[in-house]
Design an enzyme around this catalytic site. Structure first.
Site, PDB file in Angstrom:
ATOM      1  CG  ASP A  38       1.507  -2.467  -8.106  1.00 19.10           C
ATOM      2  OD1 ASP A  38       0.558  -1.744  -8.477  1.00 19.10           O
ATOM      3  OD2 ASP A  38       1.532  -3.028  -6.999  1.00 19.10           O
ATOM      4  CG  ASN A  86      -6.467  -4.892 -12.865  1.00 19.09           C
ATOM      5  OD1 ASN A  86      -5.452  -5.170 -13.492  1.00 19.09           O
ATOM      6  ND2 ASN A  86      -6.410  -4.556 -11.580  1.00 19.09           N
TER       7      ASN A  86
HETATM    8  C1  FPP Z   1      -0.565  -0.908 -12.065  1.00 21.62           C
HETATM    9  O1  FPP Z   1      -0.644   0.328 -11.440  1.00 21.62           O
HETATM   10  C2  FPP Z   1      -0.770  -0.813 -13.476  1.00 21.62           C
HETATM   11  C3  FPP Z   1      -1.863  -1.280 -14.166  1.00 21.62           C
HETATM   12  C4  FPP Z   1      -2.995  -1.966 -13.594  1.00 21.62           C
HETATM   13  C5  FPP Z   1      -1.988  -1.087 -15.591  1.00 21.62           C
HETATM   14  C6  FPP Z   1      -0.768  -1.446 -16.338  1.00 21.62           C
HETATM   15  C7  FPP Z   1      -0.702  -0.625 -17.526  1.00 21.62           C
HETATM   16  C8  FPP Z   1       0.380   0.048 -17.939  1.00 21.62           C
HETATM   17  C9  FPP Z   1       1.664   0.043 -17.251  1.00 21.62           C
HETATM   18  C10 FPP Z   1       0.298   0.828 -19.135  1.00 21.62           C
HETATM   19  C11 FPP Z   1       1.147   0.270 -20.208  1.00 21.62           C
HETATM   20  C12 FPP Z   1       0.697  -0.994 -20.700  1.00 21.62           C
HETATM   21  C13 FPP Z   1       0.321  -1.245 -21.955  1.00 21.62           C
HETATM   22  C14 FPP Z   1       0.133  -2.653 -22.373  1.00 21.62           C
HETATM   23  C15 FPP Z   1       0.047  -0.216 -22.953  1.00 21.62           C
HETATM   24  P1  FPP Z   1      -1.832   0.594 -10.428  1.00 21.62           P
HETATM   25  O2  FPP Z   1      -2.896   1.330 -11.166  1.00 21.62           O
HETATM   26  O3  FPP Z   1      -2.283  -0.690  -9.802  1.00 21.62           O
HETATM   27  O4  FPP Z   1      -1.114   1.499  -9.397  1.00 21.62           O
HETATM   28  P2  FPP Z   1      -1.454   1.674  -7.838  1.00 21.62           P
HETATM   29  O5  FPP Z   1      -1.232   0.323  -7.213  1.00 21.62           O
HETATM   30  O6  FPP Z   1      -0.437   2.679  -7.397  1.00 21.62           O
HETATM   31  O7  FPP Z   1      -2.857   2.156  -7.743  1.00 21.62           O
END
Ligand code: FPP
Length: 261
Positions: A38, A86
């Site tokens: 996250d 998501n």
């Molecule tokens: C959370 O950060 C992350 C995600 C929803 C996406 C996870 C994806 C990756 C870490 C990329 C790598 C993964 C693969 C499988 C290639 P957020 O967007 O919720 O962050 P925020 O809470 O700060 O908005």
């Protein structure tokens, strides 16, 4: 899992002041470590960059976590990449993430081969865009014979949906007369989950400071130790991983019983 200790020591050379490999007991590393990755968006925002840059940087952290897990001799690594909730993000961000998953997997397949990592997915991948689904299926078949670490990536995963799916599958068998209601126990239920065959996580690491489970592995996390760090996912390193394991090893795991210490 077999661990190459010389390789591990070289990998963890030059530690920062507060943590080093000697802080952890290599005979007691968790078998299964799970990550809620996250903070990509906040990391990007703090740098004045688009959210997609945060996700791209998050890929580097995930690669480091895969490599570190192999070095430490972890049997199962799992990570929450995309939840059933998501899909509510902007179409642009969802599209970018799906494309990133596909390109990353193509790019990282040689690493999985090199490190003997078997890929698995948690969640309904049949609903993903064709490009992503096809690459995922290729990843599954190409790594199916690897017998090192299992890397289970949760994509289009939601724990409540997983539990409903398991209940339906059991109900169907009961309805068809192939299963008696009295035969339903915890092991049978667990065998209908996406994690079928995997041990439950001993350690859950969540980055970016949020104190929630976010519909992740609700059944499987029943006795899991939880480590929350304020570090944002793109900043998470092999040293943070050691800090999490050190904290885990300092816990008194009682599973509802009394302390043995
Ligand atoms: C959370 O950060 C992350 C995600 C929803 C996406 C996870 C994806 C990756 C870490 C990329 C790598 C993964 C693969 C499988 C290639 P957020 O967007 O919720 O962050 P925020 O809470 O700060 O908005």
């Amino acid at each position: 899992m077999i661990r190459d200790e010389a390789k591990l020591r070289a990998y963890y050379a030059n530690p920062p002041e507060d943590v080093c490999l000697e802080d952890i007991d290599l005979d007691r590393v968790p078998r299964h470590v799970s990550f809620i990755m996250d903070g990509n968006g906040r990391w990007a925002q703090a740098k004045g960059l688009p959210r997609s840059s945060g996700h791209a940087a998050g890929v580097d952290s995930l690669r480091e976590v895969v490599t570190t897990s192999v070095r430490l001799g972890i049997d199962v690594l799992s990570a929450y990449a995309f939840s059933t909730e998501n899909w509510r993000r902007s179409q642009e961000e969802v599209g970018l993430l799906m494309h990133l998953f596909a390109t990353t997997l193509v790019h990282e397949l040689p690493l999985f081969h090199q490190e003997n990592v078997r890929l698995q997915f948690l969640g309904d991948i049949s609903e993903l865009p064709a490009e992503t689904r096809e690459v995922f299926l290729r990843g599954l078949s190409e790594t199916a014979d690897h017998d090192g670490m299992t890397f289970a990536l949760a994509v289009n995963y939601g724990s409540r949906a997983e539990l409903v799916r398991a209940a339906r599958s059991i109900a169907r068998d009961v309805g068809a007369g192939t299963l008696g209601a009295d035969q339903i126990d915890e092991d049978l239920f667990a065998s209908r989950l996406y994690t079928q065959g995997l041990p439950d996580p001993e350690l859950l690491v969540r980055t970016s400071g949020e104190l929630r489970l976010s519909n992740y592995l609700l059944w499987q996390l029943a006795y899991t130790e939880i480590f929350v760090t304020d570090v944002l996912w793109p900043d998470f390193t092999k040293w943070d991983y050691l800090r999490a394991i050190r904290a885990y090893q300092g816990r008194d795991r009682r599973f509802g019983g009394v302390s043995t210490a």
